[in-house]
Design a protein around this motif. Structure first.
Motif, PDB file in Angstrom:
ATOM      1  N   PRO A   9       0.838  -1.209   0.000  1.00  0.00           N
ATOM      2  CA  PRO A   9       0.000   0.000   0.000  1.00  0.00           C
ATOM      3  C   PRO A   9       0.870   1.255   0.000  1.00  0.00           C
ATOM      4  O   PRO A   9       2.019   1.219   0.442  1.00  0.00           O
ATOM      5  CB  PRO A   9      -0.775  -0.103   1.321  1.00  0.00           C
ATOM      6  N   GLU A  10       0.296   2.352  -0.471  1.00  0.00           N
ATOM      7  CA  GLU A  10       1.036   3.625  -0.501  1.00  0.00           C
ATOM      8  C   GLU A  10       1.259   4.174   0.897  1.00  0.00           C
ATOM      9  O   GLU A  10       2.278   4.769   1.199  1.00  0.00           O
ATOM     10  CB  GLU A  10       0.255   4.660  -1.318  1.00  0.00           C
ATOM     11  N   ASN A  11       0.260   3.981   1.743  1.00  0.00           N
ATOM     12  CA  ASN A  11       0.306   4.523   3.099  1.00  0.00           C
ATOM     13  C   ASN A  11       1.305   3.727   3.963  1.00  0.00           C
ATOM     14  O   ASN A  11       1.266   2.492   3.992  1.00  0.00           O
ATOM     15  CB  ASN A  11      -1.115   4.424   3.677  1.00  0.00           C
ATOM     16  N   ALA A  12       2.195   4.471   4.662  1.00  0.00           N
ATOM     17  CA  ALA A  12       3.271   3.809   5.423  1.00  0.00           C
ATOM     18  C   ALA A  12       2.722   2.903   6.527  1.00  0.00           C
ATOM     19  O   ALA A  12       3.268   1.819   6.786  1.00  0.00           O
ATOM     20  CB  ALA A  12       4.208   4.849   6.020  1.00  0.00           C
ATOM     21  N   ARG A  46       1.414  -0.193   4.959  1.00  0.00           N
ATOM     22  CA  ARG A  46       2.562  -1.011   4.526  1.00  0.00           C
ATOM     23  C   ARG A  46       3.137  -1.780   5.710  1.00  0.00           C
ATOM     24  O   ARG A  46       3.493  -2.945   5.607  1.00  0.00           O
ATOM     25  CB  ARG A  46       3.658  -0.106   3.952  1.00  0.00           C
ATOM     26  N   ALA A  47       3.208  -1.107   6.847  1.00  0.00           N
ATOM     27  CA  ALA A  47       3.753  -1.755   8.051  1.00  0.00           C
ATOM     28  C   ALA A  47       2.885  -2.945   8.469  1.00  0.00           C
ATOM     29  O   ALA A  47       3.402  -3.977   8.908  1.00  0.00           O
ATOM     30  CB  ALA A  47       3.869  -0.745   9.186  1.00  0.00           C
ATOM     31  N   VAL A  48       1.572  -2.791   8.322  1.00  0.00           N
ATOM     32  CA  VAL A  48       0.675  -3.902   8.684  1.00  0.00           C
ATOM     33  C   VAL A  48       0.938  -5.106   7.769  1.00  0.00           C
ATOM     34  O   VAL A  48       1.018  -6.256   8.225  1.00  0.00           O
ATOM     35  CB  VAL A  48      -0.808  -3.457   8.619  1.00  0.00           C
ATOM     36  N   VAL A  49       1.119  -4.825   6.486  1.00  0.00           N
ATOM     37  CA  VAL A  49       1.405  -5.897   5.519  1.00  0.00           C
ATOM     38  C   VAL A  49       2.696  -6.615   5.911  1.00  0.00           C
ATOM     39  O   VAL A  49       2.767  -7.845   5.970  1.00  0.00           O
ATOM     40  CB  VAL A  49       1.501  -5.309   4.085  1.00  0.00           C
ATOM     41  N   ARG A  50       3.714  -5.820   6.250  1.00  0.00           N
ATOM     42  CA  ARG A  50       5.012  -6.424   6.612  1.00  0.00           C
ATOM     43  C   ARG A  50       4.918  -7.170   7.951  1.00  0.00           C
ATOM     44  O   ARG A  50       5.591  -8.178   8.157  1.00  0.00           O
ATOM     45  CB  ARG A  50       6.097  -5.347   6.686  1.00  0.00           C
ATOM     46  N   GLN A  51       4.061  -6.662   8.822  1.00  0.00           N
ATOM     47  CA  GLN A  51       3.877  -7.327  10.122  1.00  0.00           C
ATOM     48  C   GLN A  51       3.270  -8.717   9.906  1.00  0.00           C
ATOM     49  O   GLN A  51       3.690  -9.697  10.526  1.00  0.00           O
ATOM     50  CB  GLN A  51       2.949  -6.463  10.974  1.00  0.00           C
ATOM     51  N   ILE A  52       2.290  -8.801   9.036  1.00  0.00           N
ATOM     52  CA  ILE A  52       1.671 -10.106   8.735  1.00  0.00           C
ATOM     53  C   ILE A  52       2.737 -11.063   8.179  1.00  0.00           C
ATOM     54  O   ILE A  52       2.828 -12.227   8.590  1.00  0.00           O
ATOM     55  CB  ILE A  52       0.492  -9.943   7.740  1.00  0.00           C
ATOM     56  N   MET A  53       3.559 -10.542   7.269  1.00  0.00           N
ATOM     57  CA  MET A  53       4.605 -11.391   6.673  1.00  0.00           C
ATOM     58  C   MET A  53       5.600 -11.867   7.729  1.00  0.00           C
ATOM     59  O   MET A  53       5.969 -13.042   7.777  1.00  0.00           O
ATOM     60  CB  MET A  53       5.346 -10.619   5.573  1.00  0.00           C
TER      61      MET A  53
END
Ligand code: GSH
Length: 225
Positions: A80-83, A86-93
């Protein structure tokens, strides 16, 4: 052109391959197995996957490769564009890697050697997976994608993590781990129906006989009869 080094039986290799296919990038595959000394020239810890970029730079570690691909080829965005998003996406990973993938992997040697994992190890793995179940139940949205409306890197990443959880964690513990996270199994099934996932899976199946032969040779070398 990017070169993707590794072998199709590897889920880490496959997640990077899925990203490359999703972004419609041209790349070539270089079949190389871990344990091959030539791999050390490309991947400092001798693990797959690794890529060689069109500029000749070698990069390993699947999540680092994913970030490099996204930053270099932003079309068909996977973050996502929003930081914050993006952090939530990386947290899931990250949670999937630490609490799903890595504990499940500890059971792989027992599956390959056809021996029973010690009960103490199973207890330990189950505890770590349980934390993953709780965390991913809180973090994942499945509405319809794992982090919400947008299809992201986490969809690709967790889908391939889950192949290891099912094949080794669930099978050894006799526990359907993915079913513990509400909506995860339905999401996983829909991921597996995508044309890219099916192509990656067909290539994986084709590589399994050669890969298993390599494993057999390695086991015999360590444990000659
Ligand atoms: N953290 C690495 C892990 C890669 C990995 O464990 N790859 C496996 C194949 S699926 C491997 O090369 N194993 C060989 C070894 O452990 O020596 C990544 O994310 O790329």
């Amino acid at each position: 052109m990017i070169t993707l080094h590794g072998f199709a039986a590897s889920n880490y290799y496959n997640l990077v391959k899925h990203v490359l296919l999703y972004k419609e990038l041209s790349f070539k595959e270089h079949l190389i197995y871990s344990g091959n000394d030539d791999l050390l020239a490309i991947s400092p810890v001798g693990k797959v996957p690794a890529i060689t970029t069109s500029e000749g730079l070698n990069i390993s570690e699947s999540s680092v490769i994913c970030d490099f691909i996204e930053e270099t080829y932003p079309e068909n965005a996977l973050y996502p564009e929003n930081a914050g998003e993006r952090a939530v996406v990386r947290q899931i990973m990250k949670v999937a890697e630490l609490y799903f993938e890595l504990p499940s992997r500890r059971l792989i040697p027992y599956v390959f050697s056809g021996t029973e994992a010690p009960e103490s190890l199973k207890v330990e793995v189950r505890q770590v997976l349980s934390r993953g179940v709780i965390a991913l139940s809180r973090l994942c949205k499945f509405s319809p994608c794992i982090a919400g409306e947008q299809f992201t890197m986490a969809d690709i990443y967790v889908y391939y993590v889950n192949t290891i959880v099912s094949a080794f964690g669930s099978s050894q513990l006799d526990w359907d781990v993915l079913a513990q996270v509400p909506k995860m199994k339905e999401w996983n099934d829909s991921m597996s129906r995508s044309a890219i996932a099916q192509k990656v899976e067909a290539d994986r199946q084709a590589n399994i006989p050669e890969f298993m032969q390599k494993i057999k040779t390695q086991i015999q070398a360590v444990n000659p009869k």
